[in-house]
Design a protein around this motif. Structure first.
Motif, PDB file in Angstrom:
ATOM      1  N   MET A  42     -16.758  22.175  69.694  1.00 21.02           N
ATOM      2  CA  MET A  42     -17.321  20.987  69.072  1.00 21.02           C
ATOM      3  C   MET A  42     -16.715  20.919  67.678  1.00 21.02           C
ATOM      4  SD  MET A  42     -21.326  20.185  68.279  1.00 21.02           S
ATOM      5  CE  MET A  42     -21.852  18.591  67.652  1.00 21.02           C
ATOM      6  N   VAL A  43     -16.303  19.752  67.252  1.00 26.49           N
ATOM      7  CA  VAL A  43     -15.776  19.586  65.896  1.00 26.49           C
ATOM      8  C   VAL A  43     -16.757  18.727  65.111  1.00 26.49           C
ATOM      9  CG1 VAL A  43     -13.888  18.687  64.478  1.00 26.49           C
ATOM     10  CG2 VAL A  43     -13.395  19.873  66.614  1.00 26.49           C
ATOM     11  N   GLY A  44     -17.252  19.283  64.008  1.00 24.78           N
ATOM     12  CA  GLY A  44     -18.280  18.607  63.232  1.00 24.78           C
ATOM     13  C   GLY A  44     -17.850  18.341  61.809  1.00 24.78           C
ATOM     14  N   CYS A  45     -18.787  17.815  61.028  1.00 27.47           N
ATOM     15  CA  CYS A  45     -18.484  17.440  59.654  1.00 27.47           C
ATOM     16  C   CYS A  45     -19.755  17.472  58.812  1.00 27.47           C
ATOM     17  CB  CYS A  45     -17.903  16.021  59.601  1.00 27.47           C
ATOM     18  SG  CYS A  45     -19.068  14.722  60.105  1.00 27.47           S
ATOM     19  N   MET A  46     -19.566  17.407  57.518  1.00 28.81           N
ATOM     20  CA  MET A  46     -20.653  17.118  56.605  1.00 28.81           C
ATOM     21  C   MET A  46     -20.705  15.596  56.419  1.00 28.81           C
ATOM     22  SD  MET A  46     -21.522  20.214  56.155  1.00 28.81           S
ATOM     23  CE  MET A  46     -20.909  21.893  55.998  1.00 28.81           C
ATOM     24  N   VAL A  47     -21.712  15.104  55.719  1.00 34.77           N
ATOM     25  CA  VAL A  47     -21.746  13.677  55.413  1.00 34.77           C
ATOM     26  C   VAL A  47     -20.723  13.440  54.308  1.00 34.77           C
ATOM     27  CG1 VAL A  47     -23.144  11.708  54.714  1.00 34.77           C
ATOM     28  CG2 VAL A  47     -24.183  13.555  56.034  1.00 34.77           C
ATOM     29  N   ALA A  48     -19.637  12.756  54.658  1.00 37.35           N
ATOM     30  CA  ALA A  48     -18.511  12.590  53.750  1.00 37.35           C
ATOM     31  C   ALA A  48     -17.721  11.361  54.155  1.00 37.35           C
ATOM     32  CB  ALA A  48     -17.634  13.846  53.780  1.00 37.35           C
ATOM     33  N   THR A  49     -16.657  11.072  53.410  1.00 38.54           N
ATOM     34  CA  THR A  49     -15.867   9.880  53.680  1.00 38.54           C
ATOM     35  C   THR A  49     -14.784  10.155  54.713  1.00 38.54           C
ATOM     36  OG1 THR A  49     -14.045  10.141  52.091  1.00 38.54           O
ATOM     37  CG2 THR A  49     -16.171   9.369  51.215  1.00 38.54           C
ATOM     38  N   ASP A  87     -19.634  25.144  41.044  1.00 43.66           N
ATOM     39  CA  ASP A  87     -18.887  26.365  41.376  1.00 43.66           C
ATOM     40  C   ASP A  87     -17.614  26.061  42.159  1.00 43.66           C
ATOM     41  OD1 ASP A  87     -20.776  27.897  40.086  1.00 43.66           O
ATOM     42  OD2 ASP A  87     -21.848  28.473  41.907  1.00 43.66           O
ATOM     43  N   VAL A  88     -17.700  25.083  43.065  1.00 43.94           N
ATOM     44  CA  VAL A  88     -16.520  24.735  43.851  1.00 43.94           C
ATOM     45  C   VAL A  88     -15.439  24.148  42.954  1.00 43.94           C
ATOM     46  CG1 VAL A  88     -15.654  23.111  45.592  1.00 43.94           C
ATOM     47  CG2 VAL A  88     -17.667  24.507  46.079  1.00 43.94           C
ATOM     48  N   VAL A  89     -15.817  23.260  42.048  1.00 43.12           N
ATOM     49  CA  VAL A  89     -14.843  22.702  41.106  1.00 43.12           C
ATOM     50  C   VAL A  89     -14.202  23.818  40.280  1.00 43.12           C
ATOM     51  CG1 VAL A  89     -14.576  21.273  39.047  1.00 43.12           C
ATOM     52  CG2 VAL A  89     -15.902  20.421  41.000  1.00 43.12           C
ATOM     53  N   ALA A  90     -15.031  24.750  39.806  1.00 41.28           N
ATOM     54  CA  ALA A  90     -14.510  25.861  39.000  1.00 41.28           C
ATOM     55  C   ALA A  90     -13.537  26.722  39.798  1.00 41.28           C
ATOM     56  CB  ALA A  90     -15.665  26.710  38.479  1.00 41.28           C
ATOM     57  N   SER A  91     -13.851  26.963  41.076  1.00 40.86           N
ATOM     58  CA  SER A  91     -12.970  27.800  41.897  1.00 40.86           C
ATOM     59  C   SER A  91     -11.618  27.144  42.106  1.00 40.86           C
ATOM     60  CB  SER A  91     -13.633  28.111  43.243  1.00 40.86           C
ATOM     61  OG  SER A  91     -13.660  26.968  44.091  1.00 40.86           O
ATOM     62  N   ASP A 127     -14.958  22.518  56.245  1.00 45.18           N
ATOM     63  CA  ASP A 127     -15.579  23.103  55.057  1.00 45.18           C
ATOM     64  C   ASP A 127     -16.010  24.545  55.304  1.00 45.18           C
ATOM     65  OD1 ASP A 127     -15.365  21.127  53.084  1.00 45.18           O
ATOM     66  OD2 ASP A 127     -17.058  20.023  53.894  1.00 45.18           O
ATOM     67  N   LYS A 128     -16.248  24.915  56.542  1.00 46.03           N
ATOM     68  CA  LYS A 128     -16.601  26.302  56.855  1.00 46.03           C
ATOM     69  C   LYS A 128     -15.362  27.166  57.040  1.00 46.03           C
ATOM     70  CE  LYS A 128     -19.080  25.558  60.503  1.00 46.03           C
ATOM     71  NZ  LYS A 128     -19.905  25.897  61.690  1.00 46.03           N
ATOM     72  N   CYS A 133     -13.909  17.713  50.166  1.00 50.02           N
ATOM     73  CA  CYS A 133     -14.850  18.693  50.711  1.00 50.02           C
ATOM     74  C   CYS A 133     -16.258  18.374  50.245  1.00 50.02           C
ATOM     75  CB  CYS A 133     -14.468  20.112  50.293  1.00 50.02           C
ATOM     76  SG  CYS A 133     -14.725  20.460  48.534  1.00 50.02           S
ATOM     77  N   VAL A 134     -17.224  19.012  50.905  1.00 54.13           N
ATOM     78  CA  VAL A 134     -18.638  18.877  50.550  1.00 54.13           C
ATOM     79  C   VAL A 134     -19.213  20.270  50.318  1.00 54.13           C
ATOM     80  CG1 VAL A 134     -20.919  18.062  51.258  1.00 54.13           C
ATOM     81  CG2 VAL A 134     -18.879  16.777  51.918  1.00 54.13           C
ATOM     82  N   PRO A 135     -19.438  20.675  49.083  1.00 57.08           N
ATOM     83  CA  PRO A 135     -20.107  21.955  48.824  1.00 57.08           C
ATOM     84  C   PRO A 135     -21.493  21.948  49.470  1.00 57.08           C
ATOM     85  CG  PRO A 135     -19.090  21.091  46.834  1.00 57.08           C
ATOM     86  CD  PRO A 135     -19.035  19.986  47.850  1.00 57.08           C
ATOM     87  N   TYR A 136     -21.851  23.075  50.106  1.00 59.03           N
ATOM     88  CA  TYR A 136     -23.071  23.112  50.911  1.00 59.03           C
ATOM     89  C   TYR A 136     -23.958  24.251  50.443  1.00 59.03           C
ATOM     90  CZ  TYR A 136     -25.782  22.272  55.199  1.00 59.03           C
ATOM     91  OH  TYR A 136     -26.767  21.947  56.090  1.00 59.03           O
TER      92      TYR A 136
END
Length: 327
Positions: free
Chosen positions: A271-278, A57-61, A248-249, A45-48
């Motif tokens: 539409m299916v989108g993404c963050m900049v990720a692998t 915060d995402v890692v902690a969650s 991610d949303k 995932c990509v925290p935004y």
């Protein structure tokens, strides 16, 4: 008992990626790995920041529910105990992958979906001065679908004109990233229609998009920052013609599947989108992108390098992910 690990990875971007909210030269992603009985499932995932997320915060969650995951928490049990967002996406996708690997059945079969086929993705041109965007468009002119980041300034029409000059045959999507005002929408759309723009993403700030209700726009409008999970879709159907579904949303593939079904019932196109990720983040998104009207899963194309077993691209055609990557 399961073992779960959470890692933060940094992947360099090829050049820079610029939108109206800023520019970055690397993608910071959070990966979740769950191991059980010799099998391994992964999610990314990509925290935004736009949604109030930070990597910390995402890692902690994720770590907060680590014990429950180790004790056998299922996907259905995950959703009530973890807030929708990037962290839940990584865990959800890791659980799908783990089940697929342990049962020897691909995720598309587990989810009762058709076998994934190759897809044509949009290719994103970063926000820049018109001359720079013209040159970027020329370099990408062979790609059939280009997505332009706009800035909400008076130069936006000049940017689109420059891109159209550089790529005369490409289908164009413009992404305003919440940068316009309500009074801008119809005049801007009328001008953009002259350049054959096929779709406008998120013209207004999410909290101000009620101004779109009843608007007759010459170009279809797509909700991005306004579209998250299931609960808001009924309202969006009166404002937009498309929604941009991002894992991610939605907080993972599980809810994304429900979002797509619900949107279709309300005559919203996808539409299916993404963050900049692998490619690890793109692989599950490819499953919901089957049959979507627009696909924007170019994250790996924007990186200087991708992870091992990454999705293979032939120009803008992305081939189904290998099981060694995910699913």
């Amino acid at each position: 008992m399961r073992e779960i690990s959470v890692d933060v990875e940094t992947w360099p971007i090829a050049g820079a990626f610029t939108i109206s909210r800023g520019s970055k030269t690397e993608a910071e992603v959070v990966t979740v790995t769950i191991r059980e009985n010799g099998f391994t499932g992964r999610g990314e995932c990509v925290p935004y920041g736009r949604y109030g997320e930070t990597v910390k915060d995402v890692v902690a969650s994720i770590k907060t529910i680590g014990r429950a995951i180790s004790d056998g928490l299922t996907r259905d049990e995950l959703h009530p105990v973890m807030t929708r967002g990037a962290g839940r996406n990584a865990v959800d996708c890791a659980l799908w992958d783990l089940e697929a690997k342990s049962r020897g059945i691909p995720v598309w079969k587990l989810a009762s979906l058709p076998e994934p086929q190759a897809l044509t993705t949009a290719y994103t041109l970063s926000l820049g001065e018109p001359d720079a965007m013209r040159e970027a468009a020329r370099a990408a002119a062979a790609r059939p679908l280009l997505k332009l980041k706009l800035g909400g300034s008076g130069d936006d029409i000049a940017r689109v004109a420059a891109v159209r000059e550089g790529a005369p045959n490409a289908t164009l999507i413009v992404d305003a990233n919440e940068g316009w005002k309500a009074d801008d929408v119809l005049p801007m759309a009328a001008e953009l229609a002259k350049f054959g723009v096929a779709l406008i993403e998120q013209p207004l700030p999410a909290k101000e998009d009620e101004a779109l209700r009843g608007l007759t726009c010459p170009i279809p409008l797509c909700a991005d920052e306004s579209a998250h999970g299931l609960e808001g879709i009924t309202r969006l159907a009166g404002l937009y013609q498309y929604i941009n579904v991002k894992l991610d949303k939605t907080g993972g593939l599980t809810e994304a599947l429900s979002v797509v079904r619900c949107a279709r019932r309300r005559n919203l196109k996808i539409m299916v989108g993404c963050m900049v990720a692998t490619s690890l983040a793109m692989a599950p998104a490819m499953l919901i992108a089957q049959g979507a009207e627009f696909v924007d899963l170019d994250g790996p194309l924007l990186l200087a390098k991708d992870r091992e077993h990454g999705i293979r691209f032939e120009g803008s055609l992305m081939l189904p992910a290998e099981g060694a990557l995910w699913g």
